[in-house]
Enzyme design. Structure first.
Site, PDB file in Angstrom:
ATOM      1  N   ARG A  66       0.653  -1.216   0.027  1.00  0.00           N
ATOM      2  CA  ARG A  66      -0.052   0.073  -0.113  1.00  0.00           C
ATOM      3  C   ARG A  66       0.830   1.216  -0.185  1.00  0.00           C
ATOM      4  O   ARG A  66       0.384   2.425   0.413  1.00  0.00           O
ATOM      5  CB  ARG A  66      -0.899  -0.095   1.290  1.00  0.00           C
ATOM      6  N   HIS A 234      -3.243 -16.262  -7.180  1.00  0.00           N
ATOM      7  CA  HIS A 234      -4.462 -16.658  -6.253  1.00  0.00           C
ATOM      8  C   HIS A 234      -5.376 -17.808  -6.971  1.00  0.00           C
ATOM      9  O   HIS A 234      -6.550 -17.547  -6.704  1.00  0.00           O
ATOM     10  CB  HIS A 234      -4.835 -15.702  -5.491  1.00  0.00           C
ATOM     11  N   ASP A 307      -0.848 -12.989  -0.869  1.00  0.00           N
ATOM     12  CA  ASP A 307      -1.989 -11.796  -1.172  1.00  0.00           C
ATOM     13  C   ASP A 307      -2.121 -11.233   0.041  1.00  0.00           C
ATOM     14  O   ASP A 307      -3.424 -10.874   0.109  1.00  0.00           O
ATOM     15  CB  ASP A 307      -3.174 -12.632  -2.086  1.00  0.00           C
ATOM     16  N   PRO A 325     -12.251  -5.887  -1.169  1.00  0.00           N
ATOM     17  CA  PRO A 325     -12.066  -7.416  -0.870  1.00  0.00           C
ATOM     18  C   PRO A 325     -10.671  -7.402  -0.475  1.00  0.00           C
ATOM     19  O   PRO A 325      -9.647  -6.558  -0.586  1.00  0.00           O
ATOM     20  CB  PRO A 325     -11.999  -7.975  -2.363  1.00  0.00           C
ATOM     21  N   GLY A 326     -10.156  -8.542   0.503  1.00  0.00           N
ATOM     22  CA  GLY A 326      -8.871  -8.677   0.624  1.00  0.00           C
ATOM     23  C   GLY A 326      -8.809  -8.905   2.165  1.00  0.00           C
ATOM     24  O   GLY A 326      -9.626  -8.637   2.981  1.00  0.00           O
TER      25      GLY A 326
HETATM   26  C1  NCD Z   1      -6.445  -7.285  -3.379  1.00  0.00           C
HETATM   27  C2  NCD Z   1      -6.309  -5.921  -2.636  1.00  0.00           C
HETATM   28  O1  NCD Z   1      -6.963  -5.377  -1.666  1.00  0.00           O
HETATM   29  O2  NCD Z   1      -5.262  -5.100  -3.474  1.00  0.00           O
HETATM   30  N1  NCD Z   1      -7.807  -7.975  -2.679  1.00  0.00           N
HETATM   31  C3  NCD Z   1      -8.055  -9.124  -2.691  1.00  0.00           C
HETATM   32  O3  NCD Z   1      -9.044  -9.420  -2.425  1.00  0.00           O
HETATM   33  N2  NCD Z   1      -7.108 -10.233  -3.096  1.00  0.00           N
HETATM   34  C4  NCD Z   1      -6.554  -7.200  -4.832  1.00  0.00           C
HETATM   35  C5  NCD Z   1      -6.122  -8.538  -5.196  1.00  0.00           C
HETATM   36  O4  NCD Z   1      -5.234  -9.230  -4.991  1.00  0.00           O
HETATM   37  O5  NCD Z   1      -6.809  -8.733  -6.262  1.00  0.00           O
HETATM   38 ZN    ZN Z   2      -5.848 -10.352  -7.313  1.00  0.00          ZN
HETATM   39 ZN    ZN Z   3      -3.305  -9.422  -4.686  1.00  0.00          ZN
END
Ligand code: NCD
Ligand code: ZN
Ligand code: ZN
Length: 434
Positions: A66, A234, A307, A325-326
């Site tokens: 980030r 992923h 990830d 998402p993440g």
């Molecule tokens: C990732 C992110 O937050 O940058 N989010 C995720 O859900 N994996 C983006 C990504 O890896 O595609």
């Molecule tokens: Zn991704």
């Molecule tokens: Zn990613």
């Protein structure tokens, strides 16, 4: 630098076929002795590694740090801290920052900041397309010269097949590769949770698995035709794994990574409707989890990548559509991979391969190895020590994970980078009786 004696540990190093109980002496950062039963000697610090495994430290080819632009979620310092707390000494970070890493100066920024912090190797990837908008290729040659280790628009797929094909050939000519976030957004755009019984029962908008699978198939075919390498980010479904297996059998230079959460969690994490379960690709069903586990064992999936995707608390509290998402992952990769060892999907040597040796090789980095003469770059972990995931133990700025409050087994005790201890577990051993 003090002399260190690591005593009583079980060394696992797939690089030189080490799999036995041996002691290690580290002098001035270098490994000078690997032998059985080395007695303590004057002026040495003894690390008691009994009950522990000593292995080369880990390499993560997919983490979101980030920085620049969203340092309220994470920055290179907190990202490095969570990395070494998870046993990683190499972290490859994604270009979906603000701005996107599509200029050599931004590649240099990440590398220099990582070096200044000095806890681990922070290596940036470069964007495939300018601004990650999917339209115009970046100057990959210049980005690579600046230090980008591979190319991806991760966070977004490369939708246009012609751009993907050109990018793959361009990257191949530079001796590197494209990693794609495989998602046909025409199929996924109305979805939030994996299309299956859970989404149906909860009334969550379903996201069909073929959104991932169709793009995995396309990329495999492009790789077969162009002979250019492609890497699948992923991977998460049974059919996607079968497609990669087919492409590998066809001789394609296709590799795939799987995340700790897709190896461990399924879509029933949605049962409380909380967006901590929201991730891309979505958490799948048990059948998919079984498939990615076996694929990691049979080498259809090449390695684990976290990830690690930190997001702030207020973002994860948003409604299902607005929430990004993440989930974070750097500190959970080891315990989750060890869970696969305990459940007999893989053995401990493969565990070290998928966390260390294989991802290092993929980016042409000499894998860390426990050998006389090498600078110490290793991790000491207790594979059985239980710990409860609580916010205070998470080194990331963000705490977004469905694992909060759960017990995991497997704890990093020490991480060595460039001959020095960069992480030491200071928490007390927790005992759990279940
Ligand atoms: C990732 C992110 O937050 O940058 N989010 C995720 O859900 N994996 C983006 C990504 O890896 O595609
Ligand atoms: Zn991704
Ligand atoms: Zn990613």
């Amino acid at each position: 630098m003090e002399t260190i004696l690591i005593k009583g540990g079980h060394i696992i190093d797939p690089q030189n076929n080490l799999n036995s109980e041996l002691d290690i002496v580290i002098e001035k950062g270098k490994i000078t002795k690997i032998e059985k039963n080395i007695p303590p000697f004057p002026n040495c610090k003894v690390i008691d590694a009994s009950d522990c495994i000593v292995s080369p430290s880990f390499t993560d080819l997919h983490a979101h740090l980030r920085d620049p632009g969203q340092t309220y979620k994470e920055d290179i310092k907190t990202g490095s801290l969570s990395a070494v707390a998870g046993g990683f000494t190499t972290v490859v970070c994604m270009p979906n920052t603000i701005p996107a890493i599509d200029e050599p100066s931004l590649v240099r920024y990440v590398i220099e900041k990582g070096e200044e912090i000095g806890l681990c190797r922070v290596l940036p990837t470069g964007a495939v397309t300018k601004g990650r908008k999917g339209q115009q290729l970046t100057e990959m040659a210049l980005l690579k010269d600046a230090g980008a280790v591979y190319f991806t628009d991760d966070g977004a797929p490369i939708i246009d097949s012609n751009i993907m094909r050109k990018a793959m050939e361009y990257a191949a000519s530079l001796g590197t590769f494209i990693a794609n976030h495989c998602e046909d957004t025409a199929l996924s755009k109305d979805g939030i949770a994996h299309e299956g019984e859970i989404a149906a029962a909860l009334g969550l908008p379903p996201l069909p698995p073929e959104a991932e699978e169709s793009m995995v198939a396309r990329d495999c075919i492009l790789s077969i035709r162009t002979q250019a390498p492609v890497h699948i980010c992923h991977i998460s479904t049974k059919l996607a794994v079968e497609i990669v297996a087919w492409a590998k059998a066809m001789g394609a230079n296709v590799t795939a990574e799987v995340t700790p959460h897709h190896l461990y969690l399924c879509d029933d994490e949605w049962l409380d409707f909380h967006c901590k379960a929201k991730v891309s690709p979505p958490l799948r069903e048990f059948e998919d989890i079984e498939a990615v586990r076996w694929a990691l064992s049979s080498k259809i999936i090449d390695f684990v990548a976290t990830d690690h995707a930190p997001h702030a608390h207020h973002e994860k509290m948003l409604d299902h559509w607005s929430c990004p998402p993440g989930m974070i992952g750097l500190q959970f990769a080891l315990p989750i991979v060890l869970e696969l060892v305990r459940k007999d999907y893989i053995n401990i040597v493969r565990a070290v391969e998928v966390l260390s040796t294989e991802p290092s090789k993929k980016i042409g980095l000499k894998p860390p190895s426990i050998q006389k003469g090498n600078t110490a770059e290793l991790v000491i972990f207790n594979p059985n020590e239980p710990w409860e995931v609580t916010e205070d133990k998470i080194f990331s700025k963000s705490k977004n994970t469905p694992l909060l409050g759960r017990k995991l087994r497997g704890k990093v005790k020490y991480t060595f980078y460039k001959g020095k201890i960069v992480y030491q577990d200071s928490s007390k051993q927790e005992f759990c009786y279940d």
